[in-house]
Design a protein around this motif. Sequence first.
Motif, PDB file in Angstrom:
ATOM      1  N   ASP A 137       0.834  -1.214   0.000  1.00  0.00           N
ATOM      2  CA  ASP A 137       0.000   0.000   0.000  1.00  0.00           C
ATOM      3  C   ASP A 137       0.866   1.260   0.000  1.00  0.00           C
ATOM      4  OD1 ASP A 137      -2.352  -1.379  -0.090  1.00  0.00           O
ATOM      5  OD2 ASP A 137      -2.848  -1.169   2.028  1.00  0.00           O
ATOM      6  N   ILE A 138       1.952   1.244   0.782  1.00  0.00           N
ATOM      7  CA  ILE A 138       2.870   2.389   0.811  1.00  0.00           C
ATOM      8  C   ILE A 138       3.505   2.582  -0.563  1.00  0.00           C
ATOM      9  CG2 ILE A 138       5.048   3.250   1.764  1.00  0.00           C
ATOM     10  CD1 ILE A 138       4.296   1.899   4.406  1.00  0.00           C
ATOM     11  N   ARG A 139       3.884   1.483  -1.188  1.00  0.00           N
ATOM     12  CA  ARG A 139       4.465   1.560  -2.533  1.00  0.00           C
ATOM     13  C   ARG A 139       3.496   2.217  -3.511  1.00  0.00           C
ATOM     14  NH1 ARG A 139       3.601  -1.163  -6.842  1.00  0.00           N
ATOM     15  NH2 ARG A 139       2.328  -2.708  -5.720  1.00  0.00           N
ATOM     16  N   LYS A 140       2.229   1.862  -3.428  1.00  0.00           N
ATOM     17  CA  LYS A 140       1.220   2.438  -4.317  1.00  0.00           C
ATOM     18  C   LYS A 140       1.086   3.949  -4.101  1.00  0.00           C
ATOM     19  CE  LYS A 140      -1.578  -1.782  -4.630  1.00  0.00           C
ATOM     20  NZ  LYS A 140      -2.864  -2.423  -4.230  1.00  0.00           N
ATOM     21  N   VAL A 141       1.151   4.375  -2.832  1.00  0.00           N
ATOM     22  CA  VAL A 141       1.049   5.801  -2.520  1.00  0.00           C
ATOM     23  C   VAL A 141       2.232   6.561  -3.114  1.00  0.00           C
ATOM     24  CG1 VAL A 141       1.098   7.510  -0.668  1.00  0.00           C
ATOM     25  CG2 VAL A 141      -0.309   5.457  -0.420  1.00  0.00           C
ATOM     26  N   ILE A 142       3.436   6.023  -2.930  1.00  0.00           N
ATOM     27  CA  ILE A 142       4.636   6.677  -3.466  1.00  0.00           C
ATOM     28  C   ILE A 142       4.565   6.760  -4.989  1.00  0.00           C
ATOM     29  CG2 ILE A 142       7.144   6.464  -3.740  1.00  0.00           C
ATOM     30  CD1 ILE A 142       7.192   5.158  -0.961  1.00  0.00           C
ATOM     31  N   LEU A 151       6.656  13.944  -6.587  1.00  0.00           N
ATOM     32  CA  LEU A 151       7.868  13.361  -6.045  1.00  0.00           C
ATOM     33  C   LEU A 151       8.836  13.092  -7.191  1.00  0.00           C
ATOM     34  CD1 LEU A 151       6.568  10.720  -3.453  1.00  0.00           C
ATOM     35  CD2 LEU A 151       7.747  12.856  -2.950  1.00  0.00           C
ATOM     36  N   LYS A 152      10.121  13.205  -6.888  1.00  0.00           N
ATOM     37  CA  LYS A 152      11.138  12.932  -7.886  1.00  0.00           C
ATOM     38  C   LYS A 152      11.096  11.462  -8.278  1.00  0.00           C
ATOM     39  CE  LYS A 152      16.147  13.230  -8.604  1.00  0.00           C
ATOM     40  NZ  LYS A 152      17.451  13.580  -7.967  1.00  0.00           N
ATOM     41  N   GLU A 153      11.219  11.197  -9.566  1.00  0.00           N
ATOM     42  CA  GLU A 153      11.159   9.838 -10.076  1.00  0.00           C
ATOM     43  C   GLU A 153      12.272   8.964  -9.486  1.00  0.00           C
ATOM     44  OE1 GLU A 153       9.111   8.124 -12.018  1.00  0.00           O
ATOM     45  OE2 GLU A 153       7.704   9.800 -12.194  1.00  0.00           O
ATOM     46  N   LYS A 154      11.912   7.736  -9.164  1.00  0.00           N
ATOM     47  CA  LYS A 154      12.879   6.758  -8.680  1.00  0.00           C
ATOM     48  C   LYS A 154      12.594   5.423  -9.346  1.00  0.00           C
ATOM     49  CE  LYS A 154      13.851   8.891  -4.190  1.00  0.00           C
ATOM     50  NZ  LYS A 154      15.261   9.172  -4.503  1.00  0.00           N
ATOM     51  N   SER A 155      13.583   4.561  -9.342  1.00  0.00           N
ATOM     52  CA  SER A 155      13.417   3.251  -9.962  1.00  0.00           C
ATOM     53  C   SER A 155      12.490   2.379  -9.119  1.00  0.00           C
ATOM     54  CB  SER A 155      14.775   2.557 -10.101  1.00  0.00           C
ATOM     55  OG  SER A 155      15.298   2.229  -8.816  1.00  0.00           O
ATOM     56  N   ASP A 156      11.977   1.316  -9.736  1.00  0.00           N
ATOM     57  CA  ASP A 156      11.110   0.389  -9.011  1.00  0.00           C
ATOM     58  C   ASP A 156      11.830  -0.203  -7.805  1.00  0.00           C
ATOM     59  OD1 ASP A 156       9.076   0.832 -10.795  1.00  0.00           O
ATOM     60  OD2 ASP A 156       9.460  -0.976 -11.989  1.00  0.00           O
ATOM     61  N   LYS A 157      13.123  -0.476  -7.972  1.00  0.00           N
ATOM     62  CA  LYS A 157      13.900  -1.030  -6.866  1.00  0.00           C
ATOM     63  C   LYS A 157      13.987  -0.033  -5.711  1.00  0.00           C
ATOM     64  CE  LYS A 157      18.470  -2.840  -5.643  1.00  0.00           C
ATOM     65  NZ  LYS A 157      19.848  -3.144  -6.105  1.00  0.00           N
ATOM     66  N   GLU A 158      14.221   1.230  -6.041  1.00  0.00           N
ATOM     67  CA  GLU A 158      14.314   2.260  -4.994  1.00  0.00           C
ATOM     68  C   GLU A 158      12.976   2.438  -4.284  1.00  0.00           C
ATOM     69  OE1 GLU A 158      17.659   5.446  -6.488  1.00  0.00           O
ATOM     70  OE2 GLU A 158      15.782   5.326  -7.651  1.00  0.00           O
TER      71      GLU A 158
END
Length: 223
Positions: A137-142, A151-158
């Motif tokens: 759920d946190i991942r979905k929010v980010i 938010l600044k783009e980040k990789s899936d791993k990050e």
Amino acid sequence: MSKKNISQEKIIQSFLSSAFDKSAGATSLADISESLQIKKASLYNHFEKREEMYDSTIELCGKEMVGISFLADKVLDSIKNGKNTPLALIKRLITRYFNLFESDPLFQMYVFIHTEQYFNKAALDVLQQVDEKLIDDIRKVIQAFMAAGKLKEKSDKEIKEIAGGLGSIVLAQLDLYIAQRKEVIRLNPESGAGTLFALPSDDVAINKVLKIVEAFLHATLGI
């Protein structure tokens, strides 16, 4: 009380209440029957043995706890519509998450499952599912905030690492929060959840958690 007025759910609720007060291992069928004001033999109309009652309690707790969502209704839509800042929304969701687990029946379920994880693999599996759901759920929010350009783009791993780190913080602090409230109730039974003197949320403790979260988000997401 007649047989027709007793259900498996009521028996499980009584088992949970007794386990909260004196532990699951110390809870006897006599404790359950006395609480429900029925004969002990009547329990066998619903469960063949105590172990079946115990297993059913874990199963019910798992269903309820895993069903709790970190994401409130329409949260992702509100992000898309630009109504929330990342920090404010995440802090609000964490506060809501704590509030859900500090109230019965989830409070007793939480204590029961966290205690039984050391003795029962099914209880441990429940906690792993709860952990995974929170992190997802946190991942979905980010990801939603990144998609909205907030938010600044980040990789899936990050993103996965940040969500896992934040989830670990939330769960560790929730464990501490619930343990402290359980101790207050143990020392002051009249303050227990479900009573006239039910404990209010500990805003000071929750604010301390939010400060820890804010520091983590600043370090990892720059917010």
